[in-house]
Every structure is written in structure tokens, then in C-alpha cells.
Design a protein around this motif. Structure first.
Motif, mmCIF file in Angstrom:
data_model
loop_
_atom_site.group_PDB
_atom_site.id
_atom_site.type_symbol
_atom_site.label_atom_id
_atom_site.label_comp_id
_atom_site.label_asym_id
_atom_site.label_seq_id
_atom_site.Cartn_x
_atom_site.Cartn_y
_atom_site.Cartn_z
ATOM 1 N N TRP A 97 -12.186 -9.951 3.783
ATOM 2 C CA TRP A 97 -10.803 -9.517 3.849
ATOM 3 C C TRP A 97 -10.687 -8.534 4.990
ATOM 4 O O TRP A 97 -11.451 -7.566 5.074
ATOM 5 C CB TRP A 97 -10.371 -8.851 2.543
ATOM 6 N N ARG A 98 -9.746 -8.773 5.888
ATOM 7 C CA ARG A 98 -9.550 -7.876 7.019
ATOM 8 C C ARG A 98 -8.851 -6.610 6.558
ATOM 9 O O ARG A 98 -8.024 -6.625 5.644
ATOM 10 C CB ARG A 98 -8.723 -8.560 8.106
ATOM 11 N N ASP A 99 -9.174 -5.483 7.230
ATOM 12 C CA ASP A 99 -8.532 -4.228 6.861
ATOM 13 C C ASP A 99 -7.223 -4.019 7.624
ATOM 14 O O ASP A 99 -6.628 -2.939 7.570
ATOM 15 C CB ASP A 99 -9.478 -3.046 7.077
ATOM 16 N N THR A 100 -6.762 -5.037 8.350
ATOM 17 C CA THR A 100 -5.445 -4.996 8.986
ATOM 18 C C THR A 100 -4.415 -5.530 7.996
ATOM 19 O O THR A 100 -4.423 -6.707 7.658
ATOM 20 C CB THR A 100 -5.428 -5.850 10.271
ATOM 21 N N ARG A 101 -3.553 -4.653 7.519
ATOM 22 C CA ARG A 101 -2.568 -5.021 6.505
ATOM 23 C C ARG A 101 -1.166 -4.695 7.007
ATOM 24 O O ARG A 101 -0.997 -3.898 7.931
ATOM 25 C CB ARG A 101 -2.848 -4.271 5.202
ATOM 26 N N SER A 102 -0.168 -5.298 6.390
ATOM 27 C CA SER A 102 1.230 -5.058 6.756
ATOM 28 C C SER A 102 2.022 -4.590 5.547
ATOM 29 O O SER A 102 1.674 -4.898 4.396
ATOM 30 C CB SER A 102 1.869 -6.333 7.319
ATOM 31 N N VAL A 103 3.112 -3.865 5.806
ATOM 32 C CA VAL A 103 4.081 -3.487 4.779
ATOM 33 C C VAL A 103 5.168 -4.553 4.769
ATOM 34 O O VAL A 103 5.711 -4.921 5.818
ATOM 35 C CB VAL A 103 4.694 -2.114 5.076
#
Length: 272
Positions: free
Chosen positions: A57-63
Motif C-alpha cells: 500500500w502506497r503512503d500517498t493518500r488523498s482527501v
């Protein structure tokens, strides 16, 4: 341009040209479609592709807004929310509990594409990728448990990866190159040659120091270091020795016939 076998194609894929191929692939393309697209883009290469059991799982997330609209990248957005309440984690948590904001996250599985460039065990080009899907991972904050530190809020531990389902998918699956530009697309023989050269140069740089070094035995006998280590400057990294041993192994030909264009993945650098 990387070195290639004299019997191999004249132009190797590079990071930018592979990215252009990936950008043209439709969402959901499998490894067969990927290999065919690479083969079409790079004439002379017979590409194969395979996924490995390496989920991440990438640690780049979006709101996300309630309708799925992306508002911002999660981590800097959450830092700004903390700043609004002077770093008061409890206040931020209670305030965000009353919203319908959510988090998206990228889930992936490692994939390798590879094509032979000659007859040797190391004569192949390898492309390291991830096949990734963006999904609606959970609420913006835990609905029931207050985070007790800033890092716990910035790295949301309340996301349950087991909850990923088709109805929560936002994008993908899409292919993405792993690593930096110099590590995601590798011609293995050229990589091994550079690696061996760097090791040799590093050792040669120590020659003046090592020529002065001596071993002193318990009886006072003095032995020059290089006399006790005559092969010091001929050392080969283990990756180089692996392929040399494979080349010299009696099992090489049966393995190559069984595998065809497939080769073991060489991990040259970690995932970005």
C-alpha cells in the motif's frame, strides 16, 4: 545508453519511453496486454510479464469529498488542519468526525516485465512495476478512537485493508514504474558491469592505505595485508558471482529451456 549484448536489440527501453507505453494502456490491462504493448513499442524485444506475491500500500493518500472528488493530498492537508487548531489533536479529531470526508489509498502488486537481449544468463532487460488500484479506504479520522499522537493522525492506522472491495475502487488497476528513473528499467548485464566496476574502483582507491597495512602475529611476525589477501582487488560482488555461477552451472541450459524468456527478478533498489 546502457551496454547490450552484440546479439541483442540496438536500443534499450528507458524510464521515459516505458512511462509513455504505460500511459496508453487501458485501466485493468493484464500482464499479457502489458507485454504485448512493450513488444510493440520496442521492436526486437520479446517481452514477457508476470506478477509476484508482493502486495503493498502506497503512503500517498488523498482527501475525498462525499461524492469522490479529490480535495488534496492527505498528509499536507492534515498538517494544515492541525495548524488550524494549534496542534490540538483531540480538537482536530472531534471537528473532523462531524464531516463526511474520506481517505483514498493506492493498493498494488509487484509486476516484472522482461525480455532477453542475448544468449547469456544476464542478457535481459527487466522492468519493475506495480499494478495499482486506488480505493476509498475509510473516513478521514477514526470514528471511535482518538489518535494519541500527530504521527498516528498523519499515518491513518484505522484503515482496514481487508475491506477493499470492487464498489470502493476509484481508479485502476494501472501500471506504475517502481523506484527512481535509474532503477526501474535495468539491462542486467550492464547493471552487473557497472556494479563490478564501482566495487573495483572503491577498492583501488584504498590501495595506498592497504599497501602500508600489516598484520602483526602473536609472535610479532609482520605480514603485509595484501600478501595475506592476494585476491582483494579481484573481489566480485555476490550479484555478479551469482550470474557467473549460473553461466558455468550444468543446470543453466535446462533452466533456460524451461523458462524461455523468463529470468529471476533482480531487485536493484527499493520501491519508491
Amino acid at each position: 545508453m546502457a551496454e547490450i549484448s552484440e546479439n541483442g536489440p540496438t536500443r534499450l527501453p528507458d524510464h521515459g519511453s516505458v512511462e509513455a507505453v504505460l500511459a496508453r494502456l487501458p485501466a485493468g490491462a493484464d500482464e499479457t496486454v502489458l507485454a504485448a504493448a512493450l513488444g510493440e513499442a520496442f521492436p526486437g524485444f520479446a517481452f514477457s510479464a508476470a506478477n509476484v506475491d508482493d502486495q503493498y500500500w502506497r503512503d500517498t493518500r488523498s482527501v475525498l469529498a462525499a461524492d469522490g472528488t479529490r480535495i488534496a493530498e492527505y498528509r499536507p492537508w492534515m498538517k494544515a488542519e492541525l495548524a488550524k487548531d494549534n496542534g490540538d489533536i483531540a480538537t482536530v479529531w472531534r471537528r473532523l468526525q462531524d464531516t463526511d470526508l474520506q481517505i483514498s489509498e493506492w493498493h498494488g502488486n509487484s509486476v516484472y516485465a522482461f525480455a532477453p537481449t542475448g544468449p547469456g544468463a544476464a542478457d535481459y532487460v527487466q522492468i519493475s512495476l506495480g499494478r495499482e488500484t486506488e480505493w476509498r479506504a475509510g473516513p478521514i479520522v477514526s470514528p471511535s478512537r482518538r489518535p494519541w499522537g500527530e504521527e498516528e493522525l498523519l499515518d491513518p492506522s484505522w484503515i482496514s485493508h481487508d475491506d477493499m472491495s470492487d464498489d470502493k475502487v476509484l481508479a485502476g488497476p494501472l501500471y506504475r514504474l517502481h523506484g527512481k528513473a535509474g532503477s526501474s528499467v535495468v539491462h542486467v548485464r550492464s547493471f552487473l558491469a557497472r556494479y563490478a566496476r564501482l566495487e573495483r574502483d572503491k577498492r583501488e582507491a584504498r590501495r595506498p592505505e592497504l599497501e602500508r597495512r600489516v598484520w602483526v602475529g602473536s609472535d610479532g611476525t609482520r605480514t603485509p595485508f595484501l600478501a595475506s589477501q592476494p585476491d582483494y582487488f579481484d573481489f566480485k560482488p555476490r550479484e555478479v558471482r551469482f550470474f557467473q555461477d549460473w553461466e558455468e552451472s550444468s543446470a543453466r541450459e535446462p533452466c533456460l529451456r524451461a523458462l524461455g524468456p523468463r529470468h529471476p527478478g533482480l531487485r536493484t533498489q527499493g520501491r519508491a
